[in-house]
Design a protein around this motif. Structure first.
Motif, PDB file in Angstrom:
ATOM      1  N   LYS A 255       2.188  -0.083   8.132  1.00 41.90           N
ATOM      2  CA  LYS A 255       1.689  -0.267   6.771  1.00 41.90           C
ATOM      3  C   LYS A 255       2.150  -1.601   6.194  1.00 41.90           C
ATOM      4  O   LYS A 255       1.385  -2.305   5.527  1.00 41.90           O
ATOM      5  CB  LYS A 255       2.177   0.886   5.885  1.00 41.90           C
ATOM      6  N   LEU A 256       3.406  -1.956   6.454  1.00 43.97           N
ATOM      7  CA  LEU A 256       3.932  -3.239   5.992  1.00 43.97           C
ATOM      8  C   LEU A 256       3.087  -4.386   6.509  1.00 43.97           C
ATOM      9  O   LEU A 256       2.684  -5.275   5.734  1.00 43.97           O
ATOM     10  CB  LEU A 256       5.381  -3.409   6.451  1.00 43.97           C
ATOM     11  N   TRP A 257       2.796  -4.385   7.812  1.00 44.34           N
ATOM     12  CA  TRP A 257       2.025  -5.491   8.386  1.00 44.34           C
ATOM     13  C   TRP A 257       0.563  -5.450   7.954  1.00 44.34           C
ATOM     14  O   TRP A 257      -0.092  -6.493   7.886  1.00 44.34           O
ATOM     15  CB  TRP A 257       2.164  -5.495   9.904  1.00 44.34           C
ATOM     16  N   GLN A 258       0.054  -4.271   7.631  1.00 45.30           N
ATOM     17  CA  GLN A 258      -1.293  -4.190   7.060  1.00 45.30           C
ATOM     18  C   GLN A 258      -1.325  -4.906   5.711  1.00 45.30           C
ATOM     19  O   GLN A 258      -2.245  -5.684   5.418  1.00 45.30           O
ATOM     20  CB  GLN A 258      -1.706  -2.725   6.882  1.00 45.30           C
ATOM     21  N   ILE A 259      -0.305  -4.654   4.883  1.00 41.70           N
ATOM     22  CA  ILE A 259      -0.206  -5.305   3.575  1.00 41.70           C
ATOM     23  C   ILE A 259      -0.045  -6.815   3.742  1.00 41.70           C
ATOM     24  O   ILE A 259      -0.691  -7.611   3.057  1.00 41.70           O
ATOM     25  CB  ILE A 259       0.974  -4.722   2.767  1.00 41.70           C
ATOM     26  N   VAL A 260       0.831  -7.214   4.666  1.00 40.92           N
ATOM     27  CA  VAL A 260       1.062  -8.645   4.921  1.00 40.92           C
ATOM     28  C   VAL A 260      -0.236  -9.326   5.322  1.00 40.92           C
ATOM     29  O   VAL A 260      -0.569 -10.415   4.821  1.00 40.92           O
ATOM     30  CB  VAL A 260       2.134  -8.822   6.024  1.00 40.92           C
ATOM     31  N   ASP A 261      -0.986  -8.704   6.222  1.00 39.28           N
ATOM     32  CA  ASP A 261      -2.238  -9.316   6.695  1.00 39.28           C
ATOM     33  C   ASP A 261      -3.290  -9.391   5.597  1.00 39.28           C
ATOM     34  O   ASP A 261      -4.048 -10.365   5.511  1.00 39.28           O
ATOM     35  CB  ASP A 261      -2.784  -8.530   7.884  1.00 39.28           C
ATOM     36  N   GLU A 262      -3.333  -8.370   4.742  1.00 38.69           N
ATOM     37  CA  GLU A 262      -4.292  -8.391   3.629  1.00 38.69           C
ATOM     38  C   GLU A 262      -3.921  -9.480   2.630  1.00 38.69           C
ATOM     39  O   GLU A 262      -4.810 -10.172   2.086  1.00 38.69           O
ATOM     40  CB  GLU A 262      -4.335  -7.026   2.960  1.00 38.69           C
ATOM     41  N   ILE A 263      -2.634  -9.652   2.385  1.00 44.51           N
ATOM     42  CA  ILE A 263      -2.185 -10.716   1.486  1.00 44.51           C
ATOM     43  C   ILE A 263      -2.538 -12.084   2.067  1.00 44.51           C
ATOM     44  O   ILE A 263      -3.041 -12.971   1.367  1.00 44.51           O
ATOM     45  CB  ILE A 263      -0.664 -10.611   1.243  1.00 44.51           C
ATOM     46  N   LEU A 264      -2.283 -12.253   3.357  1.00 49.85           N
ATOM     47  CA  LEU A 264      -2.591 -13.525   4.015  1.00 49.85           C
ATOM     48  C   LEU A 264      -4.083 -13.825   3.968  1.00 49.85           C
ATOM     49  O   LEU A 264      -4.489 -14.966   3.697  1.00 49.85           O
ATOM     50  CB  LEU A 264      -2.116 -13.475   5.478  1.00 49.85           C
ATOM     51  N   ASP A 265      -4.897 -12.805   4.198  1.00 49.93           N
ATOM     52  CA  ASP A 265      -6.354 -12.986   4.207  1.00 49.93           C
ATOM     53  C   ASP A 265      -6.868 -13.449   2.842  1.00 49.93           C
ATOM     54  O   ASP A 265      -7.794 -14.271   2.764  1.00 49.93           O
ATOM     55  CB  ASP A 265      -7.026 -11.666   4.601  1.00 49.93           C
ATOM     56  N   LYS A 266      -6.274 -12.931   1.761  1.00 44.52           N
ATOM     57  CA  LYS A 266      -6.743 -13.261   0.414  1.00 44.52           C
ATOM     58  C   LYS A 266      -5.996 -14.441  -0.215  1.00 44.52           C
ATOM     59  O   LYS A 266      -6.338 -14.876  -1.315  1.00 44.52           O
ATOM     60  CB  LYS A 266      -6.625 -12.035  -0.493  1.00 44.52           C
ATOM     61  N   ASN A 267      -4.957 -14.926   0.486  1.00 47.46           N
ATOM     62  CA  ASN A 267      -4.170 -16.047  -0.045  1.00 47.46           C
ATOM     63  C   ASN A 267      -3.916 -17.096   1.040  1.00 47.46           C
ATOM     64  O   ASN A 267      -2.825 -17.663   1.124  1.00 47.46           O
ATOM     65  CB  ASN A 267      -2.830 -15.534  -0.587  1.00 47.46           C
ATOM     66  N   ASN A 268      -4.940 -17.351   1.879  1.00 47.68           N
ATOM     67  CA  ASN A 268      -4.732 -18.275   2.992  1.00 47.68           C
ATOM     68  C   ASN A 268      -4.564 -19.729   2.554  1.00 47.68           C
ATOM     69  O   ASN A 268      -4.203 -20.585   3.361  1.00 47.68           O
ATOM     70  CB  ASN A 268      -5.859 -18.165   4.029  1.00 47.68           C
ATOM     71  N   ASN A 315       8.175   7.964  -0.266  1.00 46.75           N
ATOM     72  CA  ASN A 315       8.598   8.819   0.839  1.00 46.75           C
ATOM     73  C   ASN A 315       9.103   8.015   2.014  1.00 46.75           C
ATOM     74  O   ASN A 315       8.812   6.817   2.165  1.00 46.75           O
ATOM     75  CB  ASN A 315       7.430   9.700   1.294  1.00 46.75           C
ATOM     76  N   ALA A 316       9.867   8.690   2.875  1.00 43.59           N
ATOM     77  CA  ALA A 316      10.410   8.036   4.065  1.00 43.59           C
ATOM     78  C   ALA A 316       9.305   7.543   4.986  1.00 43.59           C
ATOM     79  O   ALA A 316       9.398   6.490   5.607  1.00 43.59           O
ATOM     80  CB  ALA A 316      11.345   8.981   4.817  1.00 43.59           C
ATOM     81  N   VAL A 317       8.232   8.333   5.092  1.00 44.11           N
ATOM     82  CA  VAL A 317       7.099   7.962   5.955  1.00 44.11           C
ATOM     83  C   VAL A 317       5.935   7.551   5.079  1.00 44.11           C
ATOM     84  O   VAL A 317       5.420   8.345   4.284  1.00 44.11           O
ATOM     85  CB  VAL A 317       6.686   9.118   6.874  1.00 44.11           C
ATOM     86  N   MET A 318       5.500   6.300   5.218  1.00 47.50           N
ATOM     87  CA  MET A 318       4.388   5.777   4.439  1.00 47.50           C
ATOM     88  C   MET A 318       3.064   6.154   5.079  1.00 47.50           C
ATOM     89  O   MET A 318       2.947   6.192   6.306  1.00 47.50           O
ATOM     90  CB  MET A 318       4.519   4.241   4.322  1.00 47.50           C
ATOM     91  N   LYS A 319       2.081   6.429   4.242  1.00 47.75           N
ATOM     92  CA  LYS A 319       0.760   6.816   4.745  1.00 47.75           C
ATOM     93  C   LYS A 319      -0.128   5.580   4.924  1.00 47.75           C
ATOM     94  O   LYS A 319       0.060   4.592   4.277  1.00 47.75           O
ATOM     95  CB  LYS A 319       0.107   7.796   3.773  1.00 47.75           C
TER      96      LYS A 319
END
Length: 319
Positions: A255-268, A315-319
């Motif tokens: 999930k962390l890397w999904q967020i990172v990639d989405e941020i990079l895509d919209k802020n390249n 939560n400990a496990v992110m969805k």
């Protein structure tokens, strides 16, 4: 390159009632520093001592290697000062004994950084746990030491509850004023890394905080192996590190890397690669300034996105 300077304890900041903060902070900081330098017994509120296993020579060797290399490694991710952790800060607690004495504790937790005692507490099933799997011990001990290095703050307030502690992370103390009157104050964990603890003990960003912690842990473990050939004699290998680390908070890291990639895509136009985005997270993790990260999240996903992310990752496990 000049090394990083040391911190007296893991707490960066104390906030709370101004009428008692001035009286409490010097004494409490002194106590924390004492706890960091002197091993503290693990005793329940009922006076029962937790059963512990001895720290073996192999465990000591791994702990020393971690602290020899970790501060300089974390400098590249935003760490300014480090907390010196040694074998005296470690407790190998019998997991079955802990479960009996703390039935309300999270059953799936393998270890924890105890802010009050300035100690790494690892839950193991037998005395030979470290020798049975030195790779896993390297990863778990590094993970908890990583928490100790992250930004941490306490909230200190007067309390009508004079019970000194109701968890491993809370501390209470009586204040005596010049006129002889007394009051009771409690210190509770307010921030650690990216986690923000709410008034009702909601742990906002908990899952995200663990994702960043474990990502740094795996990177460090691999780096340590490449620079310290002595670990190979303990049967620690790159494949074993990747295997043992891979299942720890795996969904959180995805999930962390999904967020990172989405941020990079919209802020390249602002970032050259995903690593630059990741370091925005680690900078907040170590210096406690979450404003740049919050602005980046809001700018990418819209107003209110940072708060929603905190709520979604309690939560400990992110969805």
């Amino acid at each position: 390159m000049e090394g990083l300077s040391q911190k007296d304890n893991s707490i960066n900041k104390m906030v709370g009632d101004s009428n008692i903060l001035g009286a409490v902070e010097p004494e409490y900081r002194s106590n924390l520093t004492h706890n960091l330098n002197e091993k503290q017994p693990l005793i329940t509120d009922n006076g029962e001592k937790l059963e512990e296993f001895e720290i073996s020579s192999m465990a000591k060797e791994i702990i020393e290697s971690v602290m020899e290399y970790l501060p300089d490694f974390l400098r590249g991710y935003g760490l300014k000062k480090y907390v010196p952790i040694g074998q005296n800060n470690f407790h190998l607690v019998n997991a079955d004994d802990f479960a009996k004495k703390f039935p309300e504790a999270k059953a799936d937790v393998i270890g924890r950084w105890d802010s009050k005692r300035q100690a790494v507490i690892l839950f193991v099933n037998k005395e030979s746990a470290v020798e049975d799997n030195p790779t896993f011990f390297l990863i778990i001990s590094s993970h908890e030491i990583m928490h100790a290095q992250s930004f941490s703050s306490l909230d200190i307030k007067e309390s009508v509850d004079t019970k000194e502690s109701d968890s491993l992370d809370l501390a209470g103390f009586t204040l005596t004023y010049e006129d002889g009157s007394t009051s009771f104050a409690k210190a509770r964990l307010r921030r650690i890394g990216l986690s923000i603890i709410g008034k009702k003990n909601q742990d906002y960003f908990y899952g995200l905080n663990e994702a960043v912690t474990q990502e740094l842990t795996e990177r460090f473990s691999l780096k340590l192996l490449s620079e310290n050939s002595g670990l190979e004699s303990l049967a620690i290998s790159e494949d074993k590190i990747k295997t043992d680390s891979g299942f720890i908070y795996s969904k959180n890291r995805q999930k962390l890397w999904q967020i990172v990639d989405e941020i990079l895509d919209k802020n390249n136009d602002k970032f050259g690669d995903r690593e630059e985005v990741f370091k925005v997270f680690t900078q907040a993790y170590f210096d406690g300034n979450i404003v740049p990260l919050a602005k980046l999240i809001e700018g990418t996903y819209g107003k209110g996105a940072f708060r929603r992310l905190g709520e979604e990752t309690q939560n400990a496990v992110m969805k």
